[in-house]
Design an enzyme around this catalytic site. Structure first.
Site, PDB file in Angstrom:
ATOM      1  N   LYS A 223      -9.050 -41.582 -69.534  1.00  0.00           N
ATOM      2  CA  LYS A 223     -10.030 -42.289 -70.373  1.00  0.00           C
ATOM      3  C   LYS A 223     -10.060 -41.666 -71.767  1.00  0.00           C
ATOM      4  CE  LYS A 223     -12.933 -43.135 -66.328  1.00  0.00           C
ATOM      5  NZ  LYS A 223     -12.789 -44.539 -65.980  1.00  0.00           N
ATOM      6  N   CYS A 361     -18.522 -49.837 -60.079  1.00  0.00           N
ATOM      7  CA  CYS A 361     -18.615 -48.591 -59.309  1.00  0.00           C
ATOM      8  C   CYS A 361     -19.958 -47.891 -59.504  1.00  0.00           C
ATOM      9  CB  CYS A 361     -17.481 -47.625 -59.651  1.00  0.00           C
ATOM     10  SG  CYS A 361     -15.875 -48.282 -59.306  1.00  0.00           S
TER      11      CYS A 361
HETATM   12  N1  PMP Z   1     -17.678 -41.153 -63.710  1.00  0.00           N
HETATM   13  C1  PMP Z   1     -17.718 -42.152 -64.591  1.00  0.00           C
HETATM   14  C2  PMP Z   1     -18.911 -42.319 -65.478  1.00  0.00           C
HETATM   15  C3  PMP Z   1     -16.631 -43.023 -64.689  1.00  0.00           C
HETATM   16  O1  PMP Z   1     -16.652 -44.022 -65.559  1.00  0.00           O
HETATM   17  C4  PMP Z   1     -15.515 -42.814 -63.848  1.00  0.00           C
HETATM   18  C5  PMP Z   1     -14.296 -43.736 -63.928  1.00  0.00           C
HETATM   19  N2  PMP Z   1     -14.595 -45.083 -63.934  1.00  0.00           N
HETATM   20  C6  PMP Z   1     -15.539 -41.754 -62.968  1.00  0.00           C
HETATM   21  C7  PMP Z   1     -16.636 -40.931 -62.923  1.00  0.00           C
HETATM   22  C8  PMP Z   1     -14.377 -41.474 -62.052  1.00  0.00           C
HETATM   23  O2  PMP Z   1     -13.281 -41.095 -62.792  1.00  0.00           O
HETATM   24  P1  PMP Z   1     -11.834 -40.955 -62.107  1.00  0.00           P
HETATM   25  O3  PMP Z   1     -11.610 -42.237 -61.370  1.00  0.00           O
HETATM   26  O4  PMP Z   1     -10.912 -40.786 -63.265  1.00  0.00           O
HETATM   27  O5  PMP Z   1     -11.892 -39.795 -61.206  1.00  0.00           O
END
Ligand code: PMP
Length: 404
Positions: A223, A361
């Site tokens: 990200k 999510c």
């Molecule tokens: N926390 C937040 C606020 C997120 O936006 C995300 C990814 N969408 C995650 C945690 C999880 O990140 P990752 O899938 O790269 O482990």
């Protein structure tokens, strides 16, 4: 009114040029595109000779180790930290799991773990499972109608039973920014540790972990214009010392016999096995890419674009915003009147607009603010006013289809 004229960052991203010139990529909260500089750094590393780190004494291994440790330093400095305070993980999710396992010894029966209602599942489920294992209680800071957390409720209800506060810096659903320095102060007043999920913040804010005052800060490389499979767990020295290793194997040990093992020093103690060497190098290269541009300009360009999008969407008679937080970063959630977000997603794609639809999510937040889900528009450094206009145009076309 800030001008929208600025460096055309999009030119540095091969995936957004050539045949993809017509794509309005507004899904950077899910994952960002990768600049040319990072792609060539990754290729260069493999072409010049790859080896495992911290082991052999031949030149490939020396070069790999130097590049890997330099990457740690570059990434550390980006968030105002020192190299020894950076643990490489596979991403934010693994970092939270590492903490939920490694700090389990701090949480006794009847203790509290506080989260906010807007947490991503990655910063919720690991704590929920820890609470279940240890017979502790998960406590939730509720969100107000506008999508900000109810700080007053938190101040009133937190007690010294609280051992861990785990909050997101920026909500991945609605872009709400949390007052982390204040949350850190409140957590520390009751002797709790504070974990900050920086996944949605690190590409959009000037992060200085010291100013935030948190014990742990976590983020993902994908990200932040870097590759997937690499992430960071930052901790203060004292906070990292409290994490018990939960992944065992090579690299993380000092001495091993069949009877017992002793652990390596930090940060290696928490990095079992061969690390994601190229991931770290790629992420450091992404950080160097960002460091070329004046931070103030980069952030103010994004703020202007966010304000532009917000203003246009707010004024649109068929758009309903989901959440109107006081402080917002990089993300806007909305719905189209009488259109299911999933139907909208398919149609946006037909107009070459890449957006994300669903509960993002973060089901508990979605259930509170918009049970049917929402459409999420999120910005990256390459986003331009024309991307927003393309999305607005698509909205009008979609609404024409649903007009009867
Ligand atoms: N926390 C937040 C606020 C997120 O936006 C995300 C990814 N969408 C995650 C945690 C999880 O990140 P990752 O899938 O790269 O482990």
């Amino acid at each position: 009114m800030t001008s929208l004229k600025h460096t055309r960052y999009r030119q540095f991203f091969p995936s957004l040029n050539g045949n993809n010139q017509q794509i309005a990529y507004l899904d950077s909260a899910a994952s960002t595109q990768v600049p040319e500089q990072v792609l060539s750094e990754i290729e260069k590393y493999y072409r010049q000779g790859h080896a495992n780190v911290h082991r052999a004494s031949h030149s490939f291994a020396r070069n790999a180790t130097n590049a890997f440790e330099l990457a740690r330093k570059t990434i550390a400095e980006f968030i105002g930290a020192k190299a020894q305070n950076i643990i490489f993980t596979s991403g934010t999710t693994q970092a939270v799991n590492l903490l939920a396992d490694g700090l389990a010894h701090l949480v006794a029966e009847g203790d509290h773990i506080w989260l906010s209602e807007m947490e991503h599942h990655s910063n919720l489920v690991p704590w929920q499972q820890l609470a279940k294992r240890n017979n502790a209680e998960l406590k939730v800071i509720p969100v107000l109608e506008n999508g900000d957390i109810d700080l007053g409720y938190f101040r009133q209800h937190i007690s010294d039973k609280c051992k861990i506060v785990a909050v997101t810096h920026v909500s991945n659903s609605i872009g709400a920014m949390q007052p982390i320095p204040e949350l850190s102060r409140i957590a520390h007043q009751v002797g709790a540790k504070i974990v900050v999920d920086g996944a949605q913040a690190v590409a959009h804010l000037d992060i200085d972990v010291n100013r935030l005052g948190c014990d742990y800060y976590l983020f993902s490389g994908h990200k932040l214009y870097g590759p997937t499979g690499i992430g960071v767990l930052y901790g203060t020295e004292q906070a990292l010392e409290q994490i018990k290793p939960s992944v065992f194997g090579g690299e993380m040990i000092s001495k091993v016999s069949f009877e017992q093992s002793t652990w390596n020093t930090l940060p290696y103690r928490l990095e079992a096995g061969t690390p994601n060497i190229i991931g770290a190098i790629g992420l450091a290269s992404a950080v160097q890419f960002l460091n070329q541009f004046p931070l103030k300009e980069r952030l103010s360009v994004e703020r202007s674009l966010l304000n532009y999008a917000l203003q246009k969407l707010e004024q649109h008679p068929q758009v309903e915003l989901v959440g109107k937080p006081m402080m917002r970063v990089g993300i806007i959630a909305f719905n189209l009147r009488n259109v299911h977000p999933q139907d909208a997603a398919t149609l946006f794609d037909q107009y070459n607009v890449a957006l994300r639809c669903g509960h993002h999510c973060a089901m508990p937040l979605s259930n509170t603010l918009s049970p049917r889900g929402s459409i999420r528009l999120s910005l990256g450094i390459y986003s331009e006013q024309s991307d927003i206009d393309q999305a607005l145009d698509a909205i009008n076309k979609i609404m024409e289809l649903f007009d009867d």
